[in-house]
Design an enzyme around this catalytic site. Structure first.
Site, PDB file in Angstrom:
ATOM      1  N   VAL A 280       0.843  -1.203   0.000  1.00  0.00           N
ATOM      2  CA  VAL A 280       0.000   0.000   0.000  1.00  0.00           C
ATOM      3  C   VAL A 280       0.872   1.246   0.000  1.00  0.00           C
ATOM      4  O   VAL A 280       0.565   2.249  -0.664  1.00  0.00           O
ATOM      5  CB  VAL A 280      -0.940  -0.009   1.227  1.00  0.00           C
ATOM      6  N   ALA A 281       2.005   1.196   0.731  1.00  0.00           N
ATOM      7  CA  ALA A 281       2.896   2.347   0.813  1.00  0.00           C
ATOM      8  C   ALA A 281       3.491   2.699  -0.545  1.00  0.00           C
ATOM      9  O   ALA A 281       3.746   3.870  -0.844  1.00  0.00           O
ATOM     10  CB  ALA A 281       4.020   2.066   1.817  1.00  0.00           C
ATOM     11  N   GLU A 285      -1.694   6.840  -3.891  1.00  0.00           N
ATOM     12  CA  GLU A 285      -3.108   6.804  -4.265  1.00  0.00           C
ATOM     13  C   GLU A 285      -3.628   8.100  -4.886  1.00  0.00           C
ATOM     14  O   GLU A 285      -4.545   8.079  -5.694  1.00  0.00           O
ATOM     15  CB  GLU A 285      -3.969   6.477  -3.032  1.00  0.00           C
ATOM     16  N   ASP A 327      -0.093  26.152 -40.580  1.00  0.00           N
ATOM     17  CA  ASP A 327      -0.633  26.527 -41.863  1.00  0.00           C
ATOM     18  C   ASP A 327      -0.348  28.020 -42.063  1.00  0.00           C
ATOM     19  O   ASP A 327      -0.170  28.758 -41.094  1.00  0.00           O
ATOM     20  CB  ASP A 327      -2.148  26.257 -41.883  1.00  0.00           C
ATOM     21  N   ASN A 694      -0.370   9.012   3.342  1.00  0.00           N
ATOM     22  CA  ASN A 694      -0.562   9.065   1.890  1.00  0.00           C
ATOM     23  C   ASN A 694      -1.716   9.972   1.477  1.00  0.00           C
ATOM     24  O   ASN A 694      -1.641  10.668   0.456  1.00  0.00           O
ATOM     25  CB  ASN A 694      -0.797   7.665   1.333  1.00  0.00           C
ATOM     26  N   ASP A 698       0.416  13.778   2.591  1.00  0.00           N
ATOM     27  CA  ASP A 698       0.850  13.960   1.194  1.00  0.00           C
ATOM     28  C   ASP A 698      -0.272  14.516   0.322  1.00  0.00           C
ATOM     29  O   ASP A 698      -0.039  15.348  -0.557  1.00  0.00           O
ATOM     30  CB  ASP A 698       1.305  12.619   0.599  1.00  0.00           C
TER      31      ASP A 698
END
Length: 856
Positions: A280-281, A285, A327, A694, A698
């Site tokens: 999970v670390a 996510e 163009d 997380n 974070d």
């Protein structure tokens, strides 16, 4: 006339048209005059595609792992797995929504079929829906009409057709049924044919329909749109690579933990849960949702800079562009014929456009007088060259005043044979005949003593890609009832020459210079003539000293291998077809370049779709071009592309900052867990604590990073190579240093608990240190400069989110309820001091590092 028609259409009676029986036979054989619809991608397929990238799969696996962990513990904590699944769903919905209209180009083409056309059938002229036109129909063309099928001309009268949407050529093309063209000729050179999607701007004509629906030149472009698939953007490729690496790291980390645990003979269930925590670390996510939000904010920023983003990844891709292929007509130029110079033969003086604002010479006055323009609304209407001369007079009232002063009484119209036009005007003592037309045709009609200088001026104008119009007059005491050219064009006096061109936009040269300074190669890819294209390209800086121009005919002789080898030698590709444009774009892409292609016409649409970023004009662009593009410029300004590139580069920089921020914390979590196990201390971090770090420590500052403005001078740097990974240019090194610093201070915090014989205090301190270290790191990565040189007010949300994350972290440790839920213990004053000091170590290191670097 029938003998010049292809065999399939030779049975057409050009006087009477087709019979109903012939119409039905043709419809059975060739079908209807409609474009095929692109197959619609079903919703389930879009969902499947949005969930198929590796990063998303890793998130799903993380959710499953989290769910398994919760079930094995039996604690009922399913928040992490539900949140990750929610993130996956949000990403999928945003992706599908942004691409909802990505395949609408053919629908735009079908919009052309809502009008009607005039044909001859059963010996009478009738109006029918465009979809009912069949091969062999006799198409009747009138001034101002859209042409609704490809046709071979059988009769013309001063017929001129504007074909820029199909060929890219700015000048109206004079058609001539007596010309015989071949399939090897470019579309713009087939004077005996007209094509669907173009428009009659002067005269009239009739033609036999040779192609309808998907077989028309417009239909072939529709087919190209359907065949060209978009490649993955550099960011998509990089994130997919990151996802694959994370999956390998997750597996290896879990296996290492299990191996170490088995060697230490730890309980199997506890060992499995620790391994799950490590897995999970590994997974950040919030990464994908932060990247999505970052791109979405980029969309908002670009919208303020006149660039509407239709496909989200294009934000970052434009920032990585190494080539901008533009163009000419309507993109780099104004798509408005303008008088650039006028030579007064009597005074032998060349007036430049600046002087023409102050003084209008007779050559321009009488050239404008001999026209048939009108002003039905705010715009002057008529042939582009005539409109240019009238506009050069200043106000339209000046033209009206000339008409009143010199009323027109007779006209010999322009045609492809004469290549000139003569008008007769009444004056006080007779008549004045004014003739304007092609220089080579009129030169013999002027006195020979004027020829040498006139030829010199004509060559000078031609060198600057100006379209030259000669103007002469003759005074007549009287005229006959039906005067002839011999009567009106004899003994003329040369007034001078007028040089006309579709000029560059005023801002184009500066935008090209800025693109070059940013390491971007500007190109011109156009359907216009090579001389005209080269002159414009040279004027605005696209065609440099060492650059070459390549014509379509030269390109056709090249193999793909030859083009791939030499493509970088050319800065101008002129007189090219839609297929050629795709070929050029592909050739640059084979070199590893990220190509941004701009355009406004139907002929640009396939290349816009094939390019890494297609950029269409919002005002003058066709619906087809807009729908085939990823970005639409609302102001049709080439300079807006450069500003959008700056925004794109800033966005990519923010994505890299996000990766730096999240991966520093996530990778350090693995090192901390494995390091603690190796030291015999046991893992200091459990799954719920990792979840908090997380998603909160974070996640909150990470979301605010998406709003970070551009700090560095990104437009004086080279583009990021599409071959470079997200970790290029020192980012991997910075992440490794962060991981070492984060792991070291966190293990020191845990070591304090071991030293004081209170492991619970150590694990609590380790959690706080890692959380605070990660939060404070967001200020380090904002810029290469000291964090104190970047104003906090530049991104107030970042300060707010970081402050909130710090407050939540501290409350989590202080509140008795959360202490129990997250396995924390109260910390002493000394423990808090040590924790705070350790949390500041990475910031102190980076400030010293930046100071030393800037001092060098």
């Amino acid at each position: 006339m029938e003998d010049k028609l292809p065999s399939d259409h030779a049975s057409t009676d050009v006087e009477k048209g087709l019979t109903e029986v012939q119409v039905q036979q043709a419809r059975d054989k060739y079908g209807t005059n409609e474009f095929n619809e692109a197959p619609k991608e079903p919703l389930w397929s879009k969902i499947k595609r949005s969930l198929s990238d590796v990063a998303t799969i890793i998130l799903i696996i993380a959710a499953v792992i989290s769910l398994i962990t919760s079930l094995m513990k039996g604690d009922g904590h399913y928040f992490e797995s539900l949140l990750i699944i929610g993130i996956v769903i949000i990403n999928s919905v945003l992706s599908i929504y942004q691409e909802g209209r990505a395949e609408a180009a053919l629908d735009s083409l079908k919009g052309l079929e809502s009008a009607e056309a005039t044909v001859k059938r059963d010996n009478k002229v009738t109006t029918i829906p465009i979809a009912d036109i069949v091969v062999g129909d006799v198409l009747v063309l009138e001034n101002g009409e859209k042409i609704s099928a490809d046709a071979q001309l059988i009769e013309t009268s001063e017929l001129q057709v504007e074909e820029s949407a199909l060929t890219g050529e700015s000048d109206a093309i004079e058609k001539d049924e007596t010309e015989i063209s071949s399939e090897d000729d470019s579309l713009g050179d087939r004077l005996d044919h007209v094509y669907r999607g173009t428009a009659v701007v002067n005269g009239r004509g009739t033609g036999v329909v040779t192609a309808i629906g998907m077989q028309t030149e417009m239909g072939k472009i529709a087919g190209l749109l359907g065949n060209e698939k978009r490649e993955q953007t550099p960011l998509q490729i990089r994130l997919a690579q990151l996802g694959k690496r994370l999956s390998v790291i997750a597996i290896l980390a879990a296996l290492i933990v299990i191996g170490l645990g088995l060697a230490a003979r730890e309980p199997l269930l506890e060992l499995f849960m620790t391994a799950v925590s490590v897995a999970v670390a590994v997974v950040p996510e919030t990464l994908m949702i932060i990247v999505t939000i970052t791109l979405a904010i980029g969309v908002q920023k670009m919208a303020k800079r006149q660039a509407i983003v239709r496909r989200l990844p294009a934000v970052e891709t434009l920032g990585s562009a190494t080539v901008i292929a533009s163009d000419k007509t309507g993109t780099l130029t104004q798509n408005k014929m303008t008088v650039r110079r006028a030579w007064d033969a009597e005074a032998d003086h060349v007036y430049h456009d600046e002087e023409l604002v102050e003084q209008i010479p007779d050559v321009l006055k009488f050239g404008a007088l001999s026209t048939n323009v009108t002003k039905p609304d705010d715009e002057v209407s008529g042939l582009p060259t005539e409109v240019a001369m009238v506009n050069a007079l200043g106000e339209y009232s000046e033209y009206e005043a000339l008409q009143n002063k010199y009323p027109k009484v007779y006209e010999l119209p322009f045609n492809s044979t004469r290549k000139r036009m003569t008008t007769v005007h009444r004056v006080e003592d007779g008549y004045l005949a004014v003739t304007k037309g092609a220089f080579d045709v009129l030169l013999p009609k002027f006195p020979t003593e004027m020829h040498e200088q006139a030829i010199k001026i004509n060559k000078e104008f031609g060198t600057n890609a100006l379209r030259v119009i000669a103007v002469g007059v003759v005074k007549l005491p009287e005229i006959s009832m039906e005067p002839t050219a011999d009567e009106l064009e004899k003994g003329m006096t040369l007034l001078g020459l007028v040089g006309i061109i579709d000029p560059p936009r005023p801002e184009s040269a500066q935008a090209v210079a800025e693109a070059r300074a940013a390491g971007i190669k500007p190109l011109m890819i156009t359907g216009d003539h090579v001389v005209t294209a080269s002159a414009i390209a040279r004027e605005i800086g696209i065609l440099g000293e060492n650059d070459l121009a390549l014509s379509g005919s030269e390109l056709h002789k090249m193999s793909d291998e030859e083009l791939d080898k030499n493509v970088d030698r050319y800065a101008v590709y002129a007189r090219v077809t839609p297929e050629d444009k795709i070929r050029i774009v592909k050739s640059w892409q084979k070199r590893g370049d990220v190509v941004a292609m701009t355009g406004d016409g139907v002929n640009d649409a396939p290349a816009l779709r094939r390019a890494d970023v297609g950029i269409a004009m919002g005002k003058t662009g066709t619906d087809v071009a807009r729908e085939a593009s990823a970005i639409v410029l609302t102001d049709d300004n080439f300079a807006s592309i450069v500003r959008a590139v700056e925004t794109g580069r800033g966005i990519y920089g923010n994505v890299r900052k996000t990766v730096n921020f999240l991966m520093s914390a996530n990778m350090s979590e693995i090192i901390i867990i494995i390091g603690a196990i190796l030291l015999g201390w046991g893992s200091p971090l459990i799954a719920t604590q990792l979840l908090f770090i997380n998603l909160v420590a974070d996640g909150l500052p990470g979301f605010a990073l998406s709003r970070e403005p551009v700090h560095d001078n990104v437009m004086n740097q080279d583009p990021v190579s599409p071959k470079d990974s997200l970790f290029a240019n020192g980012l991997a090194t910075r992440i490794v240093i962060n991981v070492i610093l984060f792991a070291a201070v966190s293990l020191l915090a845990q070591g304090y608990g071991v030293y004081t014989h209170d492991s619970a205090v150590g694990t609590t301190m380790a959690f706080v240190v890692l959380s605070l270290t990660s939060i404070l790191n967001v200020f380090n990565i904002r810029s290469e400069e000291s964090m104190f040189k970047i104003k906090f007010s530049a991104n107030p949300m970042l300060v707010m989110m970081a402050g909130l994350a710090v407050a939540l972290t501290i409350l989590l440790v202080l509140l008795p309820v959360t202490q129990t839920l997250f396995s924390f213990v109260p910390l002493s004053g000394m423990a808090w001091i040590i924790t705070i000091v350790l949390s500041l170590v990475p910031n102190i290191y980076w400030e010293i590092h930046k100071a030393i670097k800037s001092a060098k």
